[in-house]
Design a protein around this motif. Structure first.
Motif, PDB file in Angstrom:
ATOM      1  N   ARG A 111      10.276  -9.301   1.217  1.00  0.00           N
ATOM      2  CA  ARG A 111       9.948  -8.634   2.469  1.00  0.00           C
ATOM      3  C   ARG A 111       8.773  -9.350   3.131  1.00  0.00           C
ATOM      4  NH1 ARG A 111      13.365  -4.360   4.033  1.00  0.00           N
ATOM      5  NH2 ARG A 111      14.415  -3.643   2.169  1.00  0.00           N
ATOM      6  N   SER A 112       8.426  -8.912   4.303  1.00  0.00           N
ATOM      7  CA  SER A 112       7.436  -9.609   5.119  1.00  0.00           C
ATOM      8  C   SER A 112       6.001  -9.192   4.803  1.00  0.00           C
ATOM      9  CB  SER A 112       7.706  -9.338   6.597  1.00  0.00           C
ATOM     10  OG  SER A 112       7.428  -7.985   6.890  1.00  0.00           O
ATOM     11  N   VAL A 113       5.092 -10.054   5.204  1.00  0.00           N
ATOM     12  CA  VAL A 113       3.670  -9.734   5.132  1.00  0.00           C
ATOM     13  C   VAL A 113       3.373  -8.536   6.028  1.00  0.00           C
ATOM     14  CG1 VAL A 113       1.351 -10.592   5.678  1.00  0.00           C
ATOM     15  CG2 VAL A 113       2.998 -12.085   4.543  1.00  0.00           C
ATOM     16  N   LYS A 114       4.067  -8.450   7.133  1.00  0.00           N
ATOM     17  CA  LYS A 114       3.882  -7.322   8.051  1.00  0.00           C
ATOM     18  C   LYS A 114       4.164  -5.994   7.347  1.00  0.00           C
ATOM     19  CE  LYS A 114       5.236  -6.003  12.735  1.00  0.00           C
ATOM     20  NZ  LYS A 114       6.078  -6.417  13.878  1.00  0.00           N
ATOM     21  N   LEU A 115       5.265  -5.927   6.591  1.00  0.00           N
ATOM     22  CA  LEU A 115       5.582  -4.708   5.852  1.00  0.00           C
ATOM     23  C   LEU A 115       4.511  -4.436   4.798  1.00  0.00           C
ATOM     24  CD1 LEU A 115       7.455  -2.334   5.318  1.00  0.00           C
ATOM     25  CD2 LEU A 115       8.736  -3.816   3.735  1.00  0.00           C
ATOM     26  N   PHE A 116       4.045  -5.474   4.131  1.00  0.00           N
ATOM     27  CA  PHE A 116       2.966  -5.312   3.157  1.00  0.00           C
ATOM     28  C   PHE A 116       1.731  -4.699   3.811  1.00  0.00           C
ATOM     29  CE2 PHE A 116      -1.033  -7.093   1.573  1.00  0.00           C
ATOM     30  CZ  PHE A 116      -1.084  -6.467   0.331  1.00  0.00           C
ATOM     31  N   LEU A 117       1.353  -5.213   4.963  1.00  0.00           N
ATOM     32  CA  LEU A 117       0.159  -4.710   5.641  1.00  0.00           C
ATOM     33  C   LEU A 117       0.323  -3.259   6.082  1.00  0.00           C
ATOM     34  CD1 LEU A 117      -0.792  -7.873   7.723  1.00  0.00           C
ATOM     35  CD2 LEU A 117      -1.947  -6.982   5.677  1.00  0.00           C
ATOM     36  N   ILE A 118       1.507  -2.904   6.542  1.00  0.00           N
ATOM     37  CA  ILE A 118       1.753  -1.521   6.959  1.00  0.00           C
ATOM     38  C   ILE A 118       1.691  -0.591   5.754  1.00  0.00           C
ATOM     39  CG2 ILE A 118       3.473   0.087   7.897  1.00  0.00           C
ATOM     40  CD1 ILE A 118       4.438  -2.261   9.704  1.00  0.00           C
ATOM     41  N   ASP A 119       2.473  -0.899   4.726  1.00  0.00           N
ATOM     42  CA  ASP A 119       2.569   0.001   3.578  1.00  0.00           C
ATOM     43  C   ASP A 119       1.299   0.010   2.723  1.00  0.00           C
ATOM     44  OD1 ASP A 119       5.076   0.896   4.294  1.00  0.00           O
ATOM     45  OD2 ASP A 119       6.150  -0.353   2.851  1.00  0.00           O
ATOM     46  N   ALA A 120       0.771  -1.151   2.416  1.00  0.00           N
ATOM     47  CA  ALA A 120      -0.447  -1.207   1.596  1.00  0.00           C
ATOM     48  C   ALA A 120      -1.642  -0.681   2.373  1.00  0.00           C
ATOM     49  CB  ALA A 120      -0.695  -2.637   1.118  1.00  0.00           C
ATOM     50  N   GLY A 121      -1.698  -0.965   3.661  1.00  0.00           N
ATOM     51  CA  GLY A 121      -2.789  -0.447   4.490  1.00  0.00           C
ATOM     52  C   GLY A 121      -2.831   1.064   4.467  1.00  0.00           C
ATOM     53  N   TYR A 122      -1.672   1.680   4.589  1.00  0.00           N
ATOM     54  CA  TYR A 122      -1.615   3.139   4.513  1.00  0.00           C
ATOM     55  C   TYR A 122      -2.106   3.635   3.159  1.00  0.00           C
ATOM     56  CZ  TYR A 122       0.128   7.755   3.597  1.00  0.00           C
ATOM     57  OH  TYR A 122       0.205   9.061   3.209  1.00  0.00           O
ATOM     58  N   GLN A 123      -1.630   3.023   2.095  1.00  0.00           N
ATOM     59  CA  GLN A 123      -1.999   3.474   0.752  1.00  0.00           C
ATOM     60  C   GLN A 123      -3.506   3.377   0.511  1.00  0.00           C
ATOM     61  OE1 GLN A 123       0.078   4.817  -1.608  1.00  0.00           O
ATOM     62  NE2 GLN A 123       1.749   4.717  -0.146  1.00  0.00           N
ATOM     63  N   VAL A 124      -4.106   2.286   0.948  1.00  0.00           N
ATOM     64  CA  VAL A 124      -5.549   2.108   0.757  1.00  0.00           C
ATOM     65  C   VAL A 124      -6.321   3.175   1.532  1.00  0.00           C
ATOM     66  CG1 VAL A 124      -7.503   0.565   1.222  1.00  0.00           C
ATOM     67  CG2 VAL A 124      -5.393  -0.357   0.219  1.00  0.00           C
ATOM     68  N   ILE A 125      -5.979   3.362   2.794  1.00  0.00           N
ATOM     69  CA  ILE A 125      -6.697   4.343   3.609  1.00  0.00           C
ATOM     70  C   ILE A 125      -6.460   5.760   3.088  1.00  0.00           C
ATOM     71  CG2 ILE A 125      -6.936   5.340   5.923  1.00  0.00           C
ATOM     72  CD1 ILE A 125      -6.244   2.482   6.985  1.00  0.00           C
ATOM     73  N   MET A 126      -5.247   6.055   2.655  1.00  0.00           N
ATOM     74  CA  MET A 126      -4.927   7.361   2.098  1.00  0.00           C
ATOM     75  C   MET A 126      -5.801   7.653   0.878  1.00  0.00           C
ATOM     76  SD  MET A 126      -1.362   8.653   0.362  1.00  0.00           S
ATOM     77  CE  MET A 126      -1.425   7.347  -0.843  1.00  0.00           C
ATOM     78  N   LEU A 127      -5.956   6.690  -0.003  1.00  0.00           N
ATOM     79  CA  LEU A 127      -6.785   6.882  -1.196  1.00  0.00           C
ATOM     80  C   LEU A 127      -8.258   7.012  -0.828  1.00  0.00           C
ATOM     81  CD1 LEU A 127      -4.859   4.502  -3.538  1.00  0.00           C
ATOM     82  CD2 LEU A 127      -5.320   6.918  -4.014  1.00  0.00           C
TER      83      LEU A 127
END
Length: 138
Positions: A111-127
């Motif tokens: 998958r793309s870096v863009k998807l990584f940034l969207i999904d991982a970004g959410y997870q980091v901020i959520m935590l």
């Protein structure tokens, strides 16, 4: 493990606010269209999903995650926990464990870096949100 140090109201609020933040993060206001394109879901796919099951299970999992954050922060009662220390613990766990795990999955799924940034970004901020709330109510 001593659960007497766990503020279960903070766990509940942390999980609910993380869920609410996800509703914003993956909404048309922010990243829904980009995320949808990156994972290859059509409007029909979205409309045909069992959203009650998806949202209900997501909320339950976020509550479990919030409890895990509380156990990590408060379960051992080793010193003062504040909003900032909770926020920082959320950042560390988010970046060093969750984002790296998401990144590994993204790589193998090609998958793309863009998807990584969207999904991982959410997870980091959520935590970070969970950690800050639990820290504030410690």
């Amino acid at each position: 493990m001593d659960f007497s140090n766990i503020n279960f109201l903070a766990v509940l609020v942390g999980g609910i606010l993380a869920f609410a933040f996800g509703a914003l993060w993956y909404s048309p206001v922010l990243f829904s269209k980009a995320w949808q394109a990156e994972v290859g879901l059509s409007e029909d796919d979205i409309k045909g999903a069992n959203m009650a099951k998806i949202f209900g299970t997501s909320l339950l999992l976020m509550l479990v995650m919030s409890l895990g954050m509380a156990i990590m922060l408060r379960g051992h009662d080793e010193g003062e926990i504040t909003t900032v220390t909770g926020l920082m613990h959320g950042l560390y766990v988010g970046v060093m464990f969750v984002a790296t795990s998401v990144g590994i999955n993204i790589l193998y799924q090609r998958r793309s870096v863009k998807l990584f940034l969207i999904d991982a970004g959410y997870q980091v901020i959520m935590l970070m949100i969970m950690g800050a709330i639990i820290g504030a109510w410690a």
